[in-house]
Design a protein around this motif. Structure first.
Motif, PDB file in Angstrom:
ATOM      1  N   SER A 149     -19.925   5.656  -0.723  1.00 44.90           N
ATOM      2  CA  SER A 149     -19.252   5.658  -2.040  1.00 44.90           C
ATOM      3  C   SER A 149     -17.790   5.257  -1.888  1.00 44.90           C
ATOM      4  CB  SER A 149     -19.329   7.049  -2.681  1.00 44.90           C
ATOM      5  OG  SER A 149     -20.651   7.355  -3.038  1.00 44.90           O
ATOM      6  N   LEU A 150     -17.136   5.800  -0.863  1.00 39.67           N
ATOM      7  CA  LEU A 150     -15.713   5.491  -0.667  1.00 39.67           C
ATOM      8  C   LEU A 150     -15.485   4.048  -0.241  1.00 39.67           C
ATOM      9  CD1 LEU A 150     -14.429   8.771   0.999  1.00 39.67           C
ATOM     10  CD2 LEU A 150     -13.806   7.866  -1.232  1.00 39.67           C
ATOM     11  N   MET A 151     -16.501   3.405   0.288  1.00 47.77           N
ATOM     12  CA  MET A 151     -16.349   2.014   0.729  1.00 47.77           C
ATOM     13  C   MET A 151     -16.583   1.008  -0.390  1.00 47.77           C
ATOM     14  SD  MET A 151     -18.168   2.066   4.434  1.00 47.77           S
ATOM     15  CE  MET A 151     -17.679   3.273   5.689  1.00 47.77           C
ATOM     16  N   GLN A 152     -16.954   1.493  -1.575  1.00 42.37           N
ATOM     17  CA  GLN A 152     -17.326   0.556  -2.637  1.00 42.37           C
ATOM     18  C   GLN A 152     -16.183  -0.379  -3.004  1.00 42.37           C
ATOM     19  OE1 GLN A 152     -20.410   0.068  -3.577  1.00 42.37           O
ATOM     20  NE2 GLN A 152     -21.088   1.730  -2.267  1.00 42.37           N
ATOM     21  N   GLU A 153     -14.955   0.131  -2.938  1.00 42.91           N
ATOM     22  CA  GLU A 153     -13.803  -0.728  -3.238  1.00 42.91           C
ATOM     23  C   GLU A 153     -13.832  -1.961  -2.333  1.00 42.91           C
ATOM     24  OE1 GLU A 153      -9.140   0.124  -3.411  1.00 42.91           O
ATOM     25  OE2 GLU A 153      -9.916   0.222  -1.386  1.00 42.91           O
ATOM     26  N   ALA A 154     -13.885  -1.708  -1.033  1.00 42.91           N
ATOM     27  CA  ALA A 154     -13.850  -2.822  -0.076  1.00 42.91           C
ATOM     28  C   ALA A 154     -15.072  -3.715  -0.223  1.00 42.91           C
ATOM     29  CB  ALA A 154     -13.754  -2.276   1.350  1.00 42.91           C
TER      30      ALA A 154
ATOM     31  N   GLU B 185      -5.577 -11.592   1.112  1.00 41.14           N
ATOM     32  CA  GLU B 185      -5.182 -10.727  -0.001  1.00 41.14           C
ATOM     33  C   GLU B 185      -5.957  -9.410   0.090  1.00 41.14           C
ATOM     34  OE1 GLU B 185      -5.332 -12.516  -4.205  1.00 41.14           O
ATOM     35  OE2 GLU B 185      -7.075 -11.231  -3.980  1.00 41.14           O
ATOM     36  N   ALA B 186      -5.248  -8.332   0.334  1.00 40.65           N
ATOM     37  CA  ALA B 186      -5.891  -7.026   0.507  1.00 40.65           C
ATOM     38  C   ALA B 186      -6.061  -6.327  -0.842  1.00 40.65           C
ATOM     39  CB  ALA B 186      -5.057  -6.155   1.439  1.00 40.65           C
ATOM     40  N   ALA B 187      -6.812  -5.232  -0.836  1.00 33.99           N
ATOM     41  CA  ALA B 187      -6.902  -4.378  -2.018  1.00 33.99           C
ATOM     42  C   ALA B 187      -5.611  -3.556  -2.120  1.00 33.99           C
ATOM     43  CB  ALA B 187      -8.121  -3.464  -1.910  1.00 33.99           C
ATOM     44  N   HIS B 188      -5.398  -2.966  -3.297  1.00 36.54           N
ATOM     45  CA  HIS B 188      -4.138  -2.262  -3.580  1.00 36.54           C
ATOM     46  C   HIS B 188      -3.881  -1.139  -2.574  1.00 36.54           C
ATOM     47  CE1 HIS B 188      -0.735  -1.250  -5.884  1.00 36.54           C
ATOM     48  NE2 HIS B 188      -1.269  -0.420  -6.765  1.00 36.54           N
TER      49      HIS B 188
ATOM     50  N   ARG C 170      -4.114  -1.182   0.588  1.00 34.50           N
ATOM     51  CA  ARG C 170      -4.922  -1.168   1.814  1.00 34.50           C
ATOM     52  C   ARG C 170      -4.477  -2.192   2.857  1.00 34.50           C
ATOM     53  NH1 ARG C 170      -6.004   3.132  -0.714  1.00 34.50           N
ATOM     54  NH2 ARG C 170      -7.506   2.968  -2.408  1.00 34.50           N
ATOM     55  N   ALA C 171      -3.385  -2.888   2.593  1.00 32.60           N
ATOM     56  CA  ALA C 171      -2.962  -3.929   3.536  1.00 32.60           C
ATOM     57  C   ALA C 171      -2.854  -3.423   4.983  1.00 32.60           C
ATOM     58  CB  ALA C 171      -1.646  -4.557   3.072  1.00 32.60           C
ATOM     59  N   PRO C 172      -2.341  -2.200   5.211  1.00 36.69           N
ATOM     60  CA  PRO C 172      -2.254  -1.753   6.612  1.00 36.69           C
ATOM     61  C   PRO C 172      -3.638  -1.572   7.270  1.00 36.69           C
ATOM     62  CG  PRO C 172      -0.777  -0.470   5.214  1.00 36.69           C
ATOM     63  CD  PRO C 172      -1.661  -1.255   4.298  1.00 36.69           C
ATOM     64  N   ALA C 173      -4.631  -1.129   6.491  1.00 31.77           N
ATOM     65  CA  ALA C 173      -5.988  -1.014   7.040  1.00 31.77           C
ATOM     66  C   ALA C 173      -6.552  -2.408   7.286  1.00 31.77           C
ATOM     67  CB  ALA C 173      -6.898  -0.231   6.089  1.00 31.77           C
ATOM     68  N   PHE C 174      -6.353  -3.284   6.319  1.00 35.60           N
ATOM     69  CA  PHE C 174      -6.801  -4.666   6.429  1.00 35.60           C
ATOM     70  C   PHE C 174      -6.197  -5.321   7.673  1.00 35.60           C
ATOM     71  CE2 PHE C 174      -6.969  -9.122   5.665  1.00 35.60           C
ATOM     72  CZ  PHE C 174      -7.922  -9.383   4.702  1.00 35.60           C
ATOM     73  N   ALA C 175      -4.890  -5.181   7.805  1.00 39.32           N
ATOM     74  CA  ALA C 175      -4.182  -5.800   8.942  1.00 39.32           C
ATOM     75  C   ALA C 175      -4.641  -5.186  10.268  1.00 39.32           C
ATOM     76  CB  ALA C 175      -2.671  -5.633   8.778  1.00 39.32           C
ATOM     77  N   THR C 176      -4.962  -3.891  10.237  1.00 41.58           N
ATOM     78  CA  THR C 176      -5.487  -3.230  11.440  1.00 41.58           C
ATOM     79  C   THR C 176      -6.772  -3.911  11.884  1.00 41.58           C
ATOM     80  OG1 THR C 176      -4.539  -1.081  10.846  1.00 41.58           O
ATOM     81  CG2 THR C 176      -6.446  -1.054  12.325  1.00 41.58           C
TER      82      THR C 176
ATOM     83  N   GLN D 171       4.400  -5.611   1.410  1.00 47.29           N
ATOM     84  CA  GLN D 171       3.946  -4.637   0.422  1.00 47.29           C
ATOM     85  C   GLN D 171       5.091  -4.102  -0.431  1.00 47.29           C
ATOM     86  OE1 GLN D 171       1.869  -2.393   3.959  1.00 47.29           O
ATOM     87  NE2 GLN D 171       0.867  -1.741   2.072  1.00 47.29           N
ATOM     88  N   GLY D 172       4.769  -3.825  -1.676  1.00 46.27           N
ATOM     89  CA  GLY D 172       5.742  -3.198  -2.555  1.00 46.27           C
ATOM     90  C   GLY D 172       5.675  -1.686  -2.476  1.00 46.27           C
ATOM     91  N   ASP D 173       6.502  -1.003  -3.258  1.00 52.50           N
ATOM     92  CA  ASP D 173       6.596   0.452  -3.120  1.00 52.50           C
ATOM     93  C   ASP D 173       5.454   1.182  -3.808  1.00 52.50           C
ATOM     94  OD1 ASP D 173       8.551  -0.909  -4.911  1.00 52.50           O
ATOM     95  OD2 ASP D 173       8.683   1.045  -5.863  1.00 52.50           O
ATOM     96  N   GLY D 174       4.930   0.649  -4.912  1.00 54.84           N
ATOM     97  CA  GLY D 174       3.743   1.281  -5.509  1.00 54.84           C
ATOM     98  C   GLY D 174       2.572   1.149  -4.557  1.00 54.84           C
ATOM     99  N   ASP D 175       2.433  -0.036  -4.000  1.00 56.51           N
ATOM    100  CA  ASP D 175       1.340  -0.361  -3.083  1.00 56.51           C
ATOM    101  C   ASP D 175       1.400   0.506  -1.818  1.00 56.51           C
ATOM    102  OD1 ASP D 175      -0.718  -2.784  -2.646  1.00 56.51           O
ATOM    103  OD2 ASP D 175       0.270  -2.423  -0.738  1.00 56.51           O
ATOM    104  N   LEU D 176       2.580   0.545  -1.196  1.00 61.18           N
ATOM    105  CA  LEU D 176       2.691   1.193   0.116  1.00 61.18           C
ATOM    106  C   LEU D 176       2.916   2.701   0.029  1.00 61.18           C
ATOM    107  CD1 LEU D 176       4.403  -0.091   3.277  1.00 61.18           C
ATOM    108  CD2 LEU D 176       5.206   2.095   2.356  1.00 61.18           C
ATOM    109  N   ALA D 177       3.787   3.130  -0.917  1.00 62.47           N
ATOM    110  CA  ALA D 177       4.197   4.538  -0.908  1.00 62.47           C
ATOM    111  C   ALA D 177       3.370   5.415  -1.834  1.00 62.47           C
ATOM    112  CB  ALA D 177       5.679   4.654  -1.282  1.00 62.47           C
ATOM    113  N   SER D 178       2.526   4.776  -2.689  1.00 59.77           N
ATOM    114  CA  SER D 178       1.698   5.580  -3.577  1.00 59.77           C
ATOM    115  C   SER D 178       0.234   5.461  -3.186  1.00 59.77           C
ATOM    116  CB  SER D 178       1.907   5.149  -5.030  1.00 59.77           C
ATOM    117  OG  SER D 178       1.261   6.041  -5.906  1.00 59.77           O
ATOM    118  N   ILE D 179      -0.427   4.428  -3.682  1.00 54.58           N
ATOM    119  CA  ILE D 179      -1.877   4.324  -3.460  1.00 54.58           C
ATOM    120  C   ILE D 179      -2.211   4.064  -1.995  1.00 54.58           C
ATOM    121  CG2 ILE D 179      -2.072   1.845  -3.994  1.00 54.58           C
ATOM    122  CD1 ILE D 179      -4.637   2.605  -5.603  1.00 54.58           C
TER     123      ILE D 179
END
Lengths: 369, 256
Positions: A83-88, B72-75, B77-83, B98-106
């Motif tokens: 479920s948590l992976m659905q975004e990706a 282009e990563a999801a909101h 998630r760029a650090p996970a993507f880049a990992t 990354q911007g501050d909403g992107d990095l410091a919030s979600i």
């Protein structure tokens, strides 16, 4: 290679290695953690990447990035994690990338339980994430088939540049069976990055590669969705897989069932056969594309009075069976859920009830609970 | 006086940048930051083995400006993507923007864990104290009292807490190697920012450590200010809450 006795989860892990997977990202969750434990040792042996992420949300997105390299990558998880992976998954589908996901299903919803279930059929087959996308969904019923379908899953993900979901109920992951792996050097099946023009390999002597799912122009976005739809139509033509068991013109009833439940249904069919009742089994192996035409073909046979769908859920695949049969025959359902694996007696009871042969059968064990 | 020699170019577009028309608002400093990143990539000679990872936010379209592979990563998630990318291609140069909403919030979980694992990529964190692309809503970095469309009477710290200082927060982790906060609102700050960004890419090229460069940036449109007022507000208000300095450089400190 000789046949060896192996637990389903470990066999799935080894199959991915043999398929040339170079990256595995994971987050622990029962009942599939053995995959991660196996690969923590095995991946480094073949020079691949093993990484335990901080959440399934992160793991899904790690796969998104990892797949952008062009290499074969995968994860395994269980229902709440999927479920948590659905975004990706939605992003990966929209960006046309090949990733193999394995869901060793446990009972839900919510935290649910840790015992086997098939209650993620809708999630796998009908979406789960947002947008117009489909997953190619494969459902093994034995550990050997799990191995074979894992190998196939990587090929299909590459063929369609689309995520593939292998769904096994918890039993597939937890039981031990004899398996045979193809004799192959794991490195043999690795992809040649030079052939992967879509992969981000560095803009050397070519224009930059952009991998994205954002199309602000609605015409471009529609074009992307139509391109995806074209792939799904091709899957429907080329990838339908299923197995028939004791299907014949004499069948009075057709059972439709997938995964390990189909094996229990085989036991029921053998038992009924010895008592002179003819029942056939249709086992979908691909849940998307769903073998619609083939189920219709079998169900409309003259002697078949009823089609019975058996699942470890409160009824999910049954909707696709109804859709396939389009009213030609009555479609009935029997299911157990919550982590309960249906026993042969209760399925048999349902079959006999449906074909009106309850008469003279006195053993209470055959009655439906 | 010899005039036969043609004029020598002393300033030109970096090879890692494309020639294009900007979509950023007047007075926004994303353009300056893009250029500094492109210069750094040029200087380490890595354009043809670099991938950028775009966030969700105003810079989601960063791939229109850079002349390298871009993903282009999801909101958040760029650090996970880049990992995922860098682990499979350690030979390539990877940066998230990354911007501050992107990095410091979600994306708080992803940035903390990528930094803590010491992933060998570079993060350019553009902090303008507001959600830009969606129209100026409150971000985790919005200053106390700052008015945005979702805190119309100003950020009330008693209700929603104080802004998060990401550079300081990540500096508490043992693993990340290089963390510095810079700004680009004056020529002097741009020169320092250039050095910091260059250093971060250099460390990556040497496979040394994870780096994050936080860049204080202006958003006149969503701050409701002229570009000139925005520069002044950044200098007076933002820089007071977000000290412009190097928090950690394990390489120069001799720990890497």
């Amino acid at each position: 290679m000789a046949r060896i006795l192996m637990k389903g989860n470990e066999a799935i892990a080894e199959a991915a290695i043999r398929a040339g997977a170079e990256g595995y990202f994971c987050y622990p969750i029962t009942p599939q953690s053995e995959v991660a434990e196996y690969l923590a040792k095995r991946m480094p042996e073949v020079g691949g990447v093993f990484l335990q992420g901080e959440s399934e949300v992160a793991v899904g997105n790690m796969l998104f990035g990892a797949a952008s390299t062009g290499k074969r990558v995968f994860t395994t998880s269980s229902s709440p994690g999927i479920s948590l992976m659905q975004e990706a998954i939605s992003y990966i589908a929209g960006a046309h990338l090949p990733v193999v996901f394995v869901n060793i299903m446990r009972a839900g919803p919510g935290l649910g339980g840790i015992l086997p279930a098939q209650s993620d059929y809708f999630q796998s087959v009908k979406g789960g994430g947002h947008g117009d996308y489909r997953l190619l969904v494969l459902a093994p019923s034995t550990v050997q088939e799990a191995v074979d379908l894992m190998m196939l899953a990587f090929d299909l993900a590459d063929k369609y540049l689309n995520p593939v979901m292998v769904i096994g109920d918890g039993l597939i992951g937890q039981m031990m069976e004899a398996v045979e792996f193809p004799d192959s050097d794991p490195k043999q099946n690795r992809v040649n990055l030079e052939e992967r023009k879509w992969a981000a390999t560095g803009a050397k002597g070519r224009d930059p590669v952009i991998i994205k799912s954002l199309f602000l122009d609605p015409l471009e976005l529609e074009e992307n969705s139509l391109l995806m739809d074209k792939k799904y139509e091709q899957m429907k033509k080329e990838e339908v897989r299923y197995e028939l068991y004791k299907v014949s013109a004499k069948n009075e009833l057709l059972v439709v069932s997938y995964g390990t439940v189909a094996r229990i249904c085989q036991t029921v069919i053998d038992e009924l056969e010895s008592e002179g009742v003819s029942v056939g089994l249709f086992r979908p192996i691909t849940l998307f594309p769903f073998p619609e035409k083939e189920i219709y073909r079998e169900a409309k046979k003259k002697n078949i009075k009823t089609v019975l769908t058996v699942e470890m859920s409160t009824g999910q695949m049954v909707e696709d069976v109804e859709r396939a049969i389009i009213g030609a025959k009555p479609v009935k359902f029997f299911g157990r859920t919550g982590g309960i694996v249906p026993n042969p007696e209760e399925i048999q009871g349902k079959v006999l009830e449906l074909i009106g042969s309850m008469k003279k059968r006195s053993t209470s064990s055959r009655k439906r609970k | 006086m010899a005039m036969t020699q043609s004029n020598t170019a002393i300033f030109s577009r970096p090879e890692s940048m494309q020639s294009t028309v900007t979509h950023y608002c007047p007075g926004c400093t994303h353009g300056v930051i893009h250029r500094l990143v492109a210069e750094a990539i040029d200087e380490i000679g890595a354009r043809d083995r670099t991938v950028g990872v775009a966030p969700v936010g105003c810079s989601v379209l960063a791939y229109n400006y850079f002349n390298c592979d871009f993903l282009e990563a999801a909101h958040g998630r760029a650090p996970a993507f880049a990992t995922g990318f860098k682990r499979l291609r350690p030979d390539m140069i990877v940066f998230t923007y990354q911007g501050d909403g992107d990095l410091a919030s979600i994306g708080m979980g992803e940035i903390v864990h990528a930094a803590n694992r010491g992933e060998k990529f570079t993060t350019i964190f553009v902090n303008n104290a507001v959600y830009g692309m969606t129209g100026g809503q409150m971000a985790p970095t919005t200053l106390p009292g700052q008015v945005t469309s979702t805190c119309p009477v100003g950020r009330n710290a008693n209700e929603v807490g104080y802004p998060i200082r990401m550079a300081e927060l990540l500096s508490t982790l043992v693993t990340p190697g290089y963390i510095e906060r810079v700004a680009v609102h004056t020529p002097k700050h741009i020169i320092n920012a250039r050095k910091a960004i260059r250093r971060a890419f250099q460390y990556q090229a040497e496979n040394r450590c994870y780096s994050m460069i936080e860049v204080l940036s202006t958003c006149p449109t969503n701050w409701g200010k002229t570009p000139e007022e925005a520069v002044k507000w950044l200098d007076k208000e933002m820089a007071a809450y977000y000290p412009i300095k190097c928090f950690k450089d394990s390489v120069r400190e001799g720990n890497k």
